[in-house]
Design an enzyme around this catalytic site. Structure first.
Site, PDB file in Angstrom:
ATOM      1  N   GLY A  44      -3.203 -41.526  19.595  1.00  0.00           N
ATOM      2  CA  GLY A  44      -3.121 -40.070  19.468  1.00  0.00           C
ATOM      3  C   GLY A  44      -1.919 -39.708  18.611  1.00  0.00           C
ATOM      4  N   LYS A  84      -2.767 -56.258  17.263  1.00  0.00           N
ATOM      5  CA  LYS A  84      -1.726 -55.952  18.248  1.00  0.00           C
ATOM      6  C   LYS A  84      -1.327 -57.207  19.023  1.00  0.00           C
ATOM      7  CE  LYS A  84      -3.228 -51.183  18.703  1.00  0.00           C
ATOM      8  NZ  LYS A  84      -4.158 -50.279  19.393  1.00  0.00           N
ATOM      9  N   LYS A  98      -0.147 -51.576  12.323  1.00  0.00           N
ATOM     10  CA  LYS A  98      -0.384 -52.865  12.996  1.00  0.00           C
ATOM     11  C   LYS A  98      -1.058 -53.880  12.082  1.00  0.00           C
ATOM     12  CE  LYS A  98      -2.875 -49.790  14.705  1.00  0.00           C
ATOM     13  NZ  LYS A  98      -3.451 -48.789  15.553  1.00  0.00           N
ATOM     14  N   GLU A 132       7.662 -49.911  16.582  1.00  0.00           N
ATOM     15  CA  GLU A 132       7.239 -49.677  17.978  1.00  0.00           C
ATOM     16  C   GLU A 132       5.842 -49.056  18.067  1.00  0.00           C
ATOM     17  OE1 GLU A 132       9.129 -50.229  21.126  1.00  0.00           O
ATOM     18  OE2 GLU A 132       6.999 -50.074  21.547  1.00  0.00           O
ATOM     19  N   ILE A 173       3.797 -46.088  24.307  1.00  0.00           N
ATOM     20  CA  ILE A 173       4.402 -46.932  25.346  1.00  0.00           C
ATOM     21  C   ILE A 173       5.534 -47.775  24.761  1.00  0.00           C
ATOM     22  CG2 ILE A 173       3.961 -48.680  27.111  1.00  0.00           C
ATOM     23  CD1 ILE A 173       0.955 -47.985  26.852  1.00  0.00           C
ATOM     24  N   ASP A 223      -8.563 -54.419  15.801  1.00  0.00           N
ATOM     25  CA  ASP A 223      -7.364 -53.653  16.129  1.00  0.00           C
ATOM     26  C   ASP A 223      -6.584 -54.351  17.251  1.00  0.00           C
ATOM     27  OD1 ASP A 223      -5.938 -50.794  16.226  1.00  0.00           O
ATOM     28  OD2 ASP A 223      -6.405 -51.369  18.287  1.00  0.00           O
TER      29      ASP A 223
HETATM   30  P1  NAP Z   1      -4.869 -40.931   9.021  1.00  0.00           P
HETATM   31  O1  NAP Z   1      -5.057 -39.735   9.922  1.00  0.00           O
HETATM   32  O2  NAP Z   1      -6.033 -41.486   8.320  1.00  0.00           O
HETATM   33  O3  NAP Z   1      -3.751 -40.535   7.951  1.00  0.00           O
HETATM   34  C1  NAP Z   1      -3.458 -41.328   6.837  1.00  0.00           C
HETATM   35  C2  NAP Z   1      -2.582 -40.519   5.884  1.00  0.00           C
HETATM   36  O4  NAP Z   1      -2.215 -41.336   4.797  1.00  0.00           O
HETATM   37  C3  NAP Z   1      -3.267 -39.277   5.310  1.00  0.00           C
HETATM   38  O5  NAP Z   1      -2.367 -38.197   5.329  1.00  0.00           O
HETATM   39  C4  NAP Z   1      -3.573 -39.679   3.854  1.00  0.00           C
HETATM   40  O6  NAP Z   1      -3.505 -38.609   2.956  1.00  0.00           O
HETATM   41  C5  NAP Z   1      -2.432 -40.632   3.582  1.00  0.00           C
HETATM   42  N1  NAP Z   1      -2.741 -41.588   2.526  1.00  0.00           N
HETATM   43  C6  NAP Z   1      -3.784 -42.442   2.447  1.00  0.00           C
HETATM   44  N2  NAP Z   1      -3.699 -43.189   1.323  1.00  0.00           N
HETATM   45  C7  NAP Z   1      -2.578 -42.779   0.697  1.00  0.00           C
HETATM   46  C8  NAP Z   1      -1.945 -43.160  -0.504  1.00  0.00           C
HETATM   47  N3  NAP Z   1      -2.460 -44.110  -1.299  1.00  0.00           N
HETATM   48  N4  NAP Z   1      -0.781 -42.538  -0.864  1.00  0.00           N
HETATM   49  C9  NAP Z   1      -0.269 -41.583  -0.076  1.00  0.00           C
HETATM   50  N5  NAP Z   1      -0.809 -41.187   1.097  1.00  0.00           N
HETATM   51  C10 NAP Z   1      -1.956 -41.783   1.459  1.00  0.00           C
HETATM   52  O7  NAP Z   1      -4.197 -42.126   9.828  1.00  0.00           O
HETATM   53  P2  NAP Z   1      -3.404 -42.050  11.227  1.00  0.00           P
HETATM   54  O8  NAP Z   1      -4.385 -42.015  12.352  1.00  0.00           O
HETATM   55  O9  NAP Z   1      -2.356 -41.006  11.154  1.00  0.00           O
HETATM   56  O10 NAP Z   1      -2.752 -43.514  11.275  1.00  0.00           O
HETATM   57  C11 NAP Z   1      -1.631 -43.831  10.466  1.00  0.00           C
HETATM   58  C12 NAP Z   1      -1.056 -45.179  10.887  1.00  0.00           C
HETATM   59  O11 NAP Z   1      -0.663 -45.113  12.244  1.00  0.00           O
HETATM   60  C13 NAP Z   1      -2.029 -46.361  10.797  1.00  0.00           C
HETATM   61  O12 NAP Z   1      -1.336 -47.521  10.428  1.00  0.00           O
HETATM   62  C14 NAP Z   1      -2.528 -46.491  12.206  1.00  0.00           C
HETATM   63  O13 NAP Z   1      -2.962 -47.807  12.506  1.00  0.00           O
HETATM   64  C15 NAP Z   1      -1.275 -46.152  12.974  1.00  0.00           C
HETATM   65  N6  NAP Z   1      -1.524 -45.689  14.338  1.00  0.00           N
HETATM   66  C16 NAP Z   1      -2.346 -44.633  14.539  1.00  0.00           C
HETATM   67  C17 NAP Z   1      -2.586 -44.199  15.839  1.00  0.00           C
HETATM   68  C18 NAP Z   1      -3.473 -43.009  16.116  1.00  0.00           C
HETATM   69  O14 NAP Z   1      -3.693 -42.683  17.280  1.00  0.00           O
HETATM   70  N7  NAP Z   1      -3.994 -42.343  15.103  1.00  0.00           N
HETATM   71  C19 NAP Z   1      -1.982 -44.863  16.921  1.00  0.00           C
HETATM   72  C20 NAP Z   1      -1.120 -45.941  16.673  1.00  0.00           C
HETATM   73  C21 NAP Z   1      -0.894 -46.339  15.363  1.00  0.00           C
HETATM   74  P3  NAP Z   1      -4.568 -37.386   2.989  1.00  0.00           P
HETATM   75  O15 NAP Z   1      -4.357 -36.727   4.336  1.00  0.00           O
HETATM   76  O16 NAP Z   1      -4.139 -36.495   1.912  1.00  0.00           O
HETATM   77  O17 NAP Z   1      -5.897 -37.994   2.823  1.00  0.00           O
END
Ligand code: NAP
Length: 432
Positions: free
Chosen positions: A306, A204, A104, A128, A135, A200
């Site tokens: 999540g 959105k 986002k 999405e 959702i 955040d």
């Molecule tokens: P996260 O748990 O912090 O995971 C980020 C991942 O990116 C980790 O696997 C990390 O590697 C990897 N990473 C970070 N820097 C990197 C780089 N330079 N090169 C390669 N890999 C790299 O984040 P998340 O919660 O999954 O969220 C990911 C995205 O989804 C974000 O944009 C977030 O806004 C969006 N989102 C998340 C949620 C939610 O509920 N979590 C909901 C909606 C949208 P390592 O694991 O090895 O450190």
């Protein structure tokens, strides 16, 4: 079924990415049947490969740029943040690879640049999962309602702040205590700033407004107020009025007196009636109302975050872009043709609730009311309760420009009879 398999690069394997990898693997045969060809995970870029034991070691890489450049057809980005995600996605789109992202923050700042890169090569850009997790909300705005005229999009799009405000409402606790509880239960990040300060939700809101009004709106265009200033006294004042406080994202098409239109986009806490459908949205859930000319009111509700719920939205996009690729077609690009101006908050009109501690003596109400009149802010309801020399005065205004309200409150705070401005909160929902 086509014999050309589609190769997927997964950038990031955290909360969301690990679930995307799991679903891609576990549902491989169903996905192949739905798409018309198989999709195969070709590589997973992470920072710390030794932390990802569930991913086959030969798929892991720390060189995300090389993975994007390799022989892949689709790129899924779930790293988050602006860089290196921006550079990686621009590289993917410029080489004609379709992109699915949940990012986002990136979309809310750099959508124009990303869409231009996608247009140049005819690649897809789907996102999405960037708003309201599982959702289905962006596709309805972008596709299902593309023939209608959307007037407003309003809702709860941040689960962390909703959890905190729900806890404050249910237990009467203060903000700090509720935040601590949210952190303990895993609903708030170690650094909760992006959530509690409204960044955040503002990202959105920018994405929602851009799609709803065919206008490029960035996060910087969104008026943003977080929840850290919401007090137990605000929550109690809301309760006394049969209301509750929610952090709302509000995107509106507004008409100017000369007949021209603009867009107002804001994120702030507001009192809403307890009978309002959004008041029943508790904990980490999200809900969004869309109001359109022909469709009328629509409500979207579900898990807004999540790993697995967000991965569901990512996989939906992945199926869509894979199908497009297979037929040599393309989904919708950016639609910013309306290019409506964004109205600053100082010109946006909202209703306010004020709670004041005042001296309980004759003439106080008149002196306060005079300040409202002086600033052309009209009062909708007043309630006064006296208690041994002090009184509590609750005032709800009719809709007034933000700037007028701010000056009214400043002047009232300086009146000799006003001991304290206990609570100032916007009011949304039906008239009191
Ligand atoms: P996260 O748990 O912090 O995971 C980020 C991942 O990116 C980790 O696997 C990390 O590697 C990897 N990473 C970070 N820097 C990197 C780089 N330079 N090169 C390669 N890999 C790299 O984040 P998340 O919660 O999954 O969220 C990911 C995205 O989804 C974000 O944009 C977030 O806004 C969006 N989102 C998340 C949620 C939610 O509920 N979590 C909901 C909606 C949208 P390592 O694991 O090895 O450190």
């Amino acid at each position: 079924m086509s014999d050309h398999e589609l190769r997927v690069a997964l950038l990031g394997c955290g909360n969301v990415g690990s679930e995307v990898a799991r679903l891609l693997t576990e549902q491989a045969s169903d996905l192949a049947a739905r798409i018309g060809t198989s999709v195969r995970l070709a590589g997973v870029a992470v920072r710390r490969p030794n932390r990802h034991r569930t991913i086959p070691a030969e798929l892991l890489t720390t060189d995300a740029a090389a993975l994007v450049e390799s022989d892949v057809d689709l790129v899924v980005e779930v790293i988050g943040g602006i860089e290196p995600a921006r550079t990686l996605l621009l590289a993917a789109l410029r080489s004609g690879k379709s992109v699915v992202t949940a990012n986002k923050a990136l979309l809310a700042e750099h959508a124009g640049e990303l869409f231009a890169a996608a247009d140049a090569t005819g690649a897809d850009l789907y996102f999405e999962a960037a708003v309201a997790g599982a959702i289905p909300l962006l596709r309805p705005l972008r596709e299902s309602l593309a023939g209608d005229r959307i007037n407003s999009v309003l809702g709860i799009v941040n689960g962390t702040t909703n959890f905190i405000l729900s806890a404050m409402d249910e237990t009467g606790s203060g903000y700090a205590e509720a935040l601590e509880e949210a952190s303990r239960l895993g609903y708030a990040e170690a650094d909760p700033t992006a959530d509690v300060d409204g960044y955040d939700a503002a990202s959105k809101a920018a994405i929602l407004a851009s799609l709803a009004f065919h206008t490029r709106v960035t996060a910087a265009d969104v008026h943003r107020e977080g929840i850290s200033a919401v007090t137990a006294a605000d929550v109690a004042a809301a309760r006394a009025l049969g209301r509750t406080i929610k952090l709302l994202a509000i995107c509106e098409r507004v008409a100017d007196p000369d007949g021209s239109e603009s867009v107002a986009v804001r994120v702030h806490p507001a009192m809403i009636p307890r009978g309002h459908p959004l008041a029943a949205v508790g904990g980490a859930f999200n809900a969004v109302f869309v109001e359109a000319d022909a469709a009328g009111q629509l409500m979207f509700y579900g898990q807004g975050a999540g790993g697995a719920p967000t991965a569901s939205a990512v996989l939906g996009d992945l199926v869509a872009v894979a199908r497009n690729r297979l037929v040599g077609g393309r989904g919708p690009g950016e639609s910013a043709y309306a290019a409506l101006p964004v109205r600053p908050i100082s010109r946006a009109s909202t209703r306010y609730h004020l709670s004041l501690d005042v001296a309980d003596r004759p003439g106080v109400l008149a002196s306060v009311a005079a300040v409202f009149a002086e600033h052309d802010v009209s009062i909708a309801a007043v309630r006064q309760e006296g208690r041994s020399g002090d009184a509590s005065l609750v005032i709800v205004t009719h809709s007034a420009p933000d700037a007028a309200l701010r000056s009214t409150v400043d002047k009232i705070a300086g009146l000799p009879a006003v001991r304290e401005v206990v609570s100032v909160m916007r009011v949304e929902g039906e008239d009191l």
